[in-house]
Design a protein around this motif. Structure first.
Motif, PDB file in Angstrom:
ATOM      1  N   THR A   1      13.692  69.536  48.440  1.00  0.00           N
ATOM      2  CA  THR A   1      12.416  70.209  48.706  1.00  0.00           C
ATOM      3  C   THR A   1      11.622  69.539  49.821  1.00  0.00           C
ATOM      4  OG1 THR A   1      11.349  68.878  46.981  1.00  0.00           O
ATOM      5  CG2 THR A   1      12.247  71.024  46.336  1.00  0.00           C
TER       6      THR A   1
ATOM      7  N   TRP B   1      10.975  71.902  52.682  1.00  0.00           N
ATOM      8  CA  TRP B   1      10.594  73.266  52.335  1.00  0.00           C
ATOM      9  C   TRP B   1       9.189  73.587  52.824  1.00  0.00           C
ATOM     10  CZ3 TRP B   1      12.388  74.760  46.703  1.00  0.00           C
ATOM     11  CH2 TRP B   1      13.775  74.565  46.605  1.00  0.00           C
ATOM     12  N   GLU B   2       8.991  74.853  53.193  1.00  0.00           N
ATOM     13  CA  GLU B   2       7.669  75.371  53.533  1.00  0.00           C
ATOM     14  C   GLU B   2       7.457  76.663  52.745  1.00  0.00           C
ATOM     15  OE1 GLU B   2       5.314  74.191  55.405  1.00  0.00           O
ATOM     16  OE2 GLU B   2       6.342  72.524  56.430  1.00  0.00           O
ATOM     17  N   GLN B   3       6.286  76.777  52.129  1.00  0.00           N
ATOM     18  CA  GLN B   3       6.002  77.971  51.338  1.00  0.00           C
ATOM     19  C   GLN B   3       5.249  78.976  52.186  1.00  0.00           C
ATOM     20  OE1 GLN B   3       4.035  77.291  47.607  1.00  0.00           O
ATOM     21  NE2 GLN B   3       4.234  79.432  46.950  1.00  0.00           N
TER      22      GLN B   3
ATOM     23  N   PHE C   1       9.928  80.461  49.693  1.00  0.00           N
ATOM     24  CA  PHE C   1      10.064  79.156  50.331  1.00  0.00           C
ATOM     25  C   PHE C   1      11.097  79.254  51.450  1.00  0.00           C
ATOM     26  CE2 PHE C   1       8.305  77.989  46.267  1.00  0.00           C
ATOM     27  CZ  PHE C   1       7.480  76.912  46.550  1.00  0.00           C
TER      28      PHE C   1
ATOM     29  N   ARG D   1      13.306  76.676  54.380  1.00  0.00           N
ATOM     30  CA  ARG D   1      13.690  75.284  54.622  1.00  0.00           C
ATOM     31  C   ARG D   1      14.321  75.140  55.998  1.00  0.00           C
ATOM     32  NH1 ARG D   1      19.005  74.504  50.620  1.00  0.00           N
ATOM     33  NH2 ARG D   1      20.337  76.055  51.622  1.00  0.00           N
TER      34      ARG D   1
ATOM     35  N   GLU E   1      16.130  77.568  44.755  1.00  0.00           N
ATOM     36  CA  GLU E   1      14.709  77.455  44.407  1.00  0.00           C
ATOM     37  C   GLU E   1      14.527  77.238  42.912  1.00  0.00           C
ATOM     38  OE1 GLU E   1      10.690  80.239  44.517  1.00  0.00           O
ATOM     39  OE2 GLU E   1      12.355  80.673  45.884  1.00  0.00           O
TER      40      GLU E   1
ATOM     41  N   LYS F   1      12.867  73.623  42.619  1.00  0.00           N
ATOM     42  CA  LYS F   1      11.426  73.825  42.766  1.00  0.00           C
ATOM     43  C   LYS F   1      10.656  72.846  41.881  1.00  0.00           C
ATOM     44  CE  LYS F   1       7.902  77.432  42.398  1.00  0.00           C
ATOM     45  NZ  LYS F   1       7.641  78.859  42.040  1.00  0.00           N
TER      46      LYS F   1
END
Length: 736
Positions: A7, A10-12, A17, A19, A329, A333
């Motif tokens: 993670t 990762w960018e939401q 999400f 990556r 995810e 997550k």
């Protein structure tokens, strides 16, 4: 060494999400300024083509050649796979097909298709006025391209293997600010559709019509279509991104980049997000207008879109930006309490010999099968070997607790990951994602390895996946024939030693490669090891080895194959040469004779062929028989008499041996002359009747004297004559 948690990159964006995975580092030399190059990448993490941008001034570099060339690299960079010197005019289009063919389109409409990564190519022209008007730019899709000419005409090519350039419906006059296309597989018309930004709106042109979509937000500097063909991203001069469906009926989202500088790239990241790239800055725009930003310190970046993400190329790195898969995810997550996440935690507790491992497993016992499946699927989506192993350990631990579990998917995933990790190695440079691998297929991956001459790895993968290996051996041998420097005998011996005993090997394909390379002797030697005559013969014919082709066909015992060779020889050789070839081959001669007797299939034999054949073989009786049969089919007695005279002439050269035949022909000629006289004198029809029928008809008409003359001339016995006088003889049999 500490391994970062998945993670970490990762960018939401909204509910999803994304990556950014680092695939390789130190891709290109630091003195290679990517800002001065046009970059095109093949689908499925394929090769990358670089060509110096002709519209930019470049500072002189003594370490680099000033001669233009197209350089092809893997995603890992390093040394180029191939460098193509280019002096064939200005390049207006550089792209790739789905099967990694490099397409180069020049300003005069010439298209070169490099079908492997070794420099071999085919060439065709766009036509349709491209040479006069000139090509402005091109767009490519899986198996075709569209070229925009300087007069705004659109030329489409739907197949590279059989190119048939066609004009699309012309757009209205005006400056084309940007354009893109929707591949035929995603359109209702099953024809390519071209989207053009002209004025404030978008026009859609296909094979028959060009329609205005009625937009007013333009002009648009970038148009890009999602990989599934359902959505279109439009970038305006004001810096706003509009995402709409491909029917232009619904505006799905908007985003303001707040940049007055036009971006270099606007591409789709999978089918859910849009990537915008400037010189060293990348924006990822997700659903509902949410965004994330990435910065690169090494200078210009290039975006290479793929089906499930986008590759970001810079001098010092190659990254892959994609949406985080659902299974990944669910497992990783933060704060996830899914069964798969708990199972992964359980295996970590097990490694620390903690009793919590069993507690975790018992906690998810009702959902353990689902947890194992999720871990297996998530392992396939990981690029890190460490996390692949952790997820597979979790799956293995979970299935060991289950009483019944089908391990087929687990085993398949282990095999797949071994293959993916092998080709992701920087020495190979194919960083396939799991989804790309599924779409490319194992056989497609092996083809890409063969194009790179990675034969050992291709063999190991094919053997590991239980795939046929004959294509690999044939490709290796063909390359050895084309590129090897050894003499023909040595090359043939090494190839035969290597391939002997291997199932399914086509020596014909290798021999064809040798022949195309101008090594005819080697091709002939290799064909001697081809066990299938049906593959030997066509190539031998194309090599002008006619007699050898006929011998191979006869040895095979295949009548159809022999007829095929004879037909080809008859078409290309003079008649005398044709007979000279078949005279020493009784089987061929017999088949030619049989075919001539059958003729065109409706009972009419090829008399000309039979006459020539019998004359060449000095078979006078058979030749005379042809003339006799022709005489029997003639409606006029004069013509029939001429045919019989020719038959008698053939037989007269050897009167002792042909005495019976000569007598029979003379009697037939005499009867014909007498019948011709009866026709003329008596006003009736006698020609074509037998001796007995002629006598019977004369008796019936009251010409007994003439009947007696016939009896005397042909020595008809008295008993037969009396019988014929009172009983009509049977009609004659039809001629053979």
């Amino acid at each position: 060494m500490d391994v970062a948690h998945p993670t970490a990159g990762w960018e939401q964006l909204g509910p999803s999400f994304y990556r950014k995975v680092q695939l390789y580092t130190q891709v290109f030399d630091q003195d290679l300024d990517l800002d001065n190059y046009i970059v095109a990448g093949a689908p499925y993490s394929g090769a990358i083509a670089l060509y110096r941008d002709e519209g930019k001034l470049v500072a002189y570099q003594p370490t680099r050649t000033s001669k233009p060339s197209i350089d092809i690299y893997s995603c890992a960079g390093g040394e180029p796979i191939l460098s193509i010197p280019w002096d064939n005019g200005s390049i207006k289009g550089l792209g790739w097909s789905e099967d990694e063919k490099l397409l180069v389109v020049t300003a005069d409409g010439t298209v070169r298709c490099y079908f492997d990564l070794q420099g071999e190519f085919t060439q065709f022209s766009l036509g349709n006025g491209a040479e006069d008007s000139g090509v402005k730019s091109c767009r490519f899709y899986a198996h075709g391209l569209v070229a925009l000419l300087n007069n705004n005409s659109l030329v489409s090519v739907s197949s590279y293997s059989e190119p048939r350039p066609k004009l699309l419906a012309p757009p209205p006059e005006g400056e084309v600010h940007s354009w893109s296309l929707i591949p035929p597989s995603y359109t209702n018309s099953r024809s390519v559709e071209v989207l053009l930004s002209i004025g404030q709106t978008i026009y859609v042109s296909d094979a028959t019509t060009c329609e205005d979509r009625g937009l007013d937000q333009g002009p648009f500097t970038h148009i890009t279509v999602s990989p599934n063909g359902k959505f279109v991203a439009l970038y305006t001069k004001a810096g706003r991104v509009h995402v709409i469906n491909s029917t232009f009926e619904e505006n799905l989202s908007e985003h303001d980049s707040k940049s007055k500088i036009p971006p270099k790239y606007v591409e789709w990241c999978g089918k859910d997000a849009v990537v915008i790239a400037w010189e060293d800055e990348v924006h990822l725009v997700g659903p509902y207008g949410s965004s994330a930003k990435f910065y690169y310190d090494s200078g210009r970046v290039h975006l290479l879109p793929d089906y499930d993400g986008v590759r970001i190329i810079a001098n010092d790195r190659c990254d892959f930006l994609q949406k985080v898969p659902e299974d990944t995810e669910e497992v990783f997550k933060l704060g996830s309490d899914s069964p798969a996440s708990i199972l992964l935690d359980a295996v970590e507790q097990l490694e620390m010999q903690s009793p919590k491992a069993d507690d975790n497993v018992q906690l998810i016992r009702p959902h353990l099968v689902e947890a194992v499946d999720k871990c297996v699927n998530a392992a396939g989506q990981e690029f890190s070997e460490h996390w692949q192993k952790q997820l597979l350990k979790a799956a293995s631990f979970g299935k060991s607790v289950l009483d019944i579990y089908n391990s087929d998917d687990f085993v398949d995933m282990c095999e797949t990951l071994r293959v993916l990790n092998a080709v992701r190695n920087y020495k190979i440079g194919l960083p396939l994602s799991y989804e790309q691998y599924q779409r490319l297929s194992p056989s497609g991956l092996i083809t890409r390895l063969l194009n790179r001459h990675e034969y050992l790895l291709a063999l190991r993968i094919a053997s590991y996946l239980r795939l046929p290996t004959d294509k690999i051996y044939v490709h290796w041998a063909s390359a050895k024939v084309r590129l090897g420097s050894e003499d023909d005998d040595t090359t043939c011996r090494k190839i035969v030693e290597k391939l002997s005993g291997k199932p399914g090997i086509s020596f014909e394909a290798i021999a064809r490669a040798a022949y195309e390379e101008g090594r005819g002797r080697l091709a002939t030697e290799l064909l001697n090891h081809e066990p299938r005559a049906g593959r030997q013969v066509p190539l031998l014919l194309s090599m002008e080895e006619d007699e050898l082709a006929l011998d191979k066909a006869i040895e095979s015992g295949d009548t159809d194959l022999i007829y095929f060779v004879l037909h080809q020889l008859r078409r290309k050789l003079p008649l005398a040469s044709f007979f000279r070839v078949i005279n020493s081959r009784p089987t061929a001669t017999a088949l030619v004779e049989a075919a001539a007797h059958e003729g065109d299939g409706d009972g009419h034999e090829d008399t000309a062929m039979l006459k020539d054949l019998y004359y060449q073989d000095d078979r006078r009786i058979d030749g005379a028989a042809v003339f006799v049969r022709e005489a029997l089919r003639q409606p006029e007695s004069r013509t029939a008499g001429d045919k019989l005279a020719l038959a008698a002439k053939l037989l007269a050269d050897n009167p002792k041996e042909n005495a019976f035949e000569i007598g029979a022909v003379r009697e037939a000629s005499l009867l014909l002359r007498m019948q011709e006289g009866f026709d003329r004198d008596l006003g009736d029809h006698f020609t074509g009747l037998s001796v007995n029928q002629t006598m019977f008809k004369l008796y019936r008409l009251g010409y007994s004297g003439r009947a007696k003359k016939i009896q005397g001339e042909f020595k008809v016995p008295e008993r037969v004559a009396w019988w014929v006088r009172y009983f009509p003889p049977s009609p004659p049999l039809p001629p053979f």
